[in-house]
Design a protein around this motif. Structure first.
Motif, PDB file in Angstrom:
ATOM      1  N   UNK A 123       4.777   0.987  -7.606  1.00 52.31           N
ATOM      2  CA  UNK A 123       3.795   1.095  -6.518  1.00 52.31           C
ATOM      3  C   UNK A 123       3.317  -0.295  -6.105  1.00 52.31           C
ATOM      4  N   UNK A 124       3.038  -1.158  -7.082  1.00 49.16           N
ATOM      5  CA  UNK A 124       2.598  -2.527  -6.787  1.00 49.16           C
ATOM      6  C   UNK A 124       3.650  -3.275  -5.974  1.00 49.16           C
ATOM      7  N   UNK A 125       4.889  -3.162  -6.403  1.00 50.41           N
ATOM      8  CA  UNK A 125       5.988  -3.865  -5.730  1.00 50.41           C
ATOM      9  C   UNK A 125       6.124  -3.412  -4.284  1.00 50.41           C
ATOM     10  N   UNK A 126       6.018  -2.091  -4.077  1.00 48.89           N
ATOM     11  CA  UNK A 126       6.197  -1.533  -2.738  1.00 48.89           C
ATOM     12  C   UNK A 126       5.010  -1.832  -1.822  1.00 48.89           C
ATOM     13  N   UNK A 127       3.796  -1.593  -2.319  1.00 50.14           N
ATOM     14  CA  UNK A 127       2.602  -1.705  -1.476  1.00 50.14           C
ATOM     15  C   UNK A 127       2.237  -3.153  -1.143  1.00 50.14           C
ATOM     16  N   UNK A 128       2.496  -4.067  -2.080  1.00 49.33           N
ATOM     17  CA  UNK A 128       2.112  -5.463  -1.860  1.00 49.33           C
ATOM     18  C   UNK A 128       3.300  -6.380  -1.590  1.00 49.33           C
ATOM     19  N   UNK A 176      -7.207   0.838  -1.544  1.00 49.00           N
ATOM     20  CA  UNK A 176      -7.657   2.213  -1.790  1.00 49.00           C
ATOM     21  C   UNK A 176      -6.465   3.147  -1.953  1.00 49.00           C
ATOM     22  N   UNK A 177      -5.446   2.947  -1.110  1.00 45.87           N
ATOM     23  CA  UNK A 177      -4.237   3.778  -1.207  1.00 45.87           C
ATOM     24  C   UNK A 177      -3.532   3.559  -2.535  1.00 45.87           C
ATOM     25  N   UNK A 178      -3.478   2.277  -2.949  1.00 43.21           N
ATOM     26  CA  UNK A 178      -2.852   1.957  -4.235  1.00 43.21           C
ATOM     27  C   UNK A 178      -3.625   2.604  -5.365  1.00 43.21           C
TER      28      UNK A 178
END
Length: 374
Positions: free
Chosen positions: A68-73, A42-44
């Motif tokens: 964002x993908x790299x950081x969050x996951x 949800x945050x992503x």
């Protein structure tokens, strides 16, 4: 009952209790992880939507989404490749550019062709440190595992997303459901920004005025204007351009456009935008300036431009070629301009503001040559 037997029974009961407790704890941890993954997703998604709303180009938005993908996951390497109609282009990647030629040609690799055909992800990994992934040509050690996701919009294939890890069997136990959700979010982003991408690709430079076309205002131009709360948008029409084309010739009309635009460009500050809107209509965006601040400037500009002399280009050229023959009379005309101004407020529909100005100029008396505020 002996003490030993009683002790064993107690131990069995304790073990059973611990097993049940561990089961409950593991289930709670799993539920917590599921909730945490959902919250992360949800945050992503929220970060994705915030990125879409930013005043950035399509490429900048896609690059930020990849970050964002790299950081969050906690993804080691993430690359998004898109087919633009003629070739595959790396739209976003945190991989060194020296590897991009390999990454933008993965569609040619046998190992991924079936994935593209079936629209299903493909997982590849190595078993030893000495091995390399099938698509790696000249690199060793950078990636030992990879997951390949073909991207489709409405059943039309348009590219792929690949994530890589430097660890062997890194994605053996990964929850692919979450990655599928991420992939779907990437596709949704491309759907949303597709119109913006079209507008950006339509922006051209006009041949005669050497100005950018109107599409520029809706993307990069808007981001410049929206640095200010209010700005003045001015549209003007060369009222006698069509008449010059008809009564003299089109070459002279084109020269009129060149002379008018060159004069304005010379007088205009670099922080203001000047584009050819359509035909005889042009737009000047005075970023961060109110109408009262441009009135005097435009009055002087209009007065000076209408004193410019535009010669019949065809007649002048013929006279140059036929020096010993009777000279042809050279007609001289002067540009005639009609201006209309309005205030633009940050974040509002710029296209509607321009439409309103255009409608005014198109319905104005053909002999009108003035500066009007609406």
């Amino acid at each position: 009952m002996t003490i030993e037997l009683l002790f064993m029974i107690i131990l069995v009961i304790i073990v059973l209790i611990l097993v049940v407790y561990n089961f409950i704890i593991s289930k709670r941890i799993k539920n917590f992880k599921d909730i945490n993954q959902k919250v992360t997703s949800l945050n992503v998604l929220q970060d994705f939507m915030s990125t879409i709303g930013e005043e950035k180009s399509v490429d900048e938005k896609i690059a930020k989404i990849n970050d964002i993908l790299i950081e969050q996951y906690a993804i080691k390497y993430s690359t998004i490749v898109v087919f633009n109609g003629s070739e595959y282009v790396v739209k976003a990647s945190n991989v060194d550019q020296k590897h991009w030629d390999t990454l933008r040609n993965l569609h040619n690799e046998e190992i991924f062709k079936d994935s593209i055909t079936t629209a299903k992800p493909k997982y590849v990994t190595v078993n030893t440190e000495e091995e390399r992934l099938p698509y790696q040509k000249m690199e060793f050690g950078r990636a030992k595992s990879a997951m390949f996701f073909p991207l489709y919009i409405d059943n039309v294939y348009f590219g792929y997303w690949i994530i890589e890890s430097g660890r062997i069997h890194a994605f053996d136990h990964i929850d692919t459901t979450i990655l599928e959700v991420v992939k779907d979010n990437i596709i949704s982003i491309f759907k949303i920004v597709s119109y913006q991408n079209i507008v950006e690709s339509l922006t051209r430079k006009d041949l005669y005025s050497d100005l950018k076309t109107s599409e520029y205002l809706y993307e990069e131009g808007r981001s410049i204007i929206d640095n200010y709360t209010t700005s003045t948008i001015c549209m003007f029409r060369i009222v006698n351009l069509e008449e010059t084309n008809r009564k003299i010739n089109r070459d002279t009309g084109n020269q009129m456009i060149i002379d008018v635009c060159d004069y304005i460009k010379d007088k205009l500050s670099n922080e203001y935008l000047f584009v050819r809107y359509m035909g005889p209509k042009f737009v000047i965006a005075f970023s961060g300036v109110d109408i009262d601040g441009v009135d005097e400037f435009l009055n002087n500009l209009k007065s000076d431009i209408e004193k410019l002399e535009v010669e019949d280009i065809v007649a002048v050229e013929e006279n140059k070629k036929n020096e010993n023959k009777k000279k042809k009379k050279v007609t001289i005309t002067h540009p005639k301009l009609n201006f209309v101004l309005t205030t633009y407020y940050k974040g509002t529909a710029l296209e509607m503001v321009l439409k309103k100005l255009e409608e005014y100029l198109d319905t104005a008396d053909k002999n009108e040559s003035d500066i009007n505020n609406i």
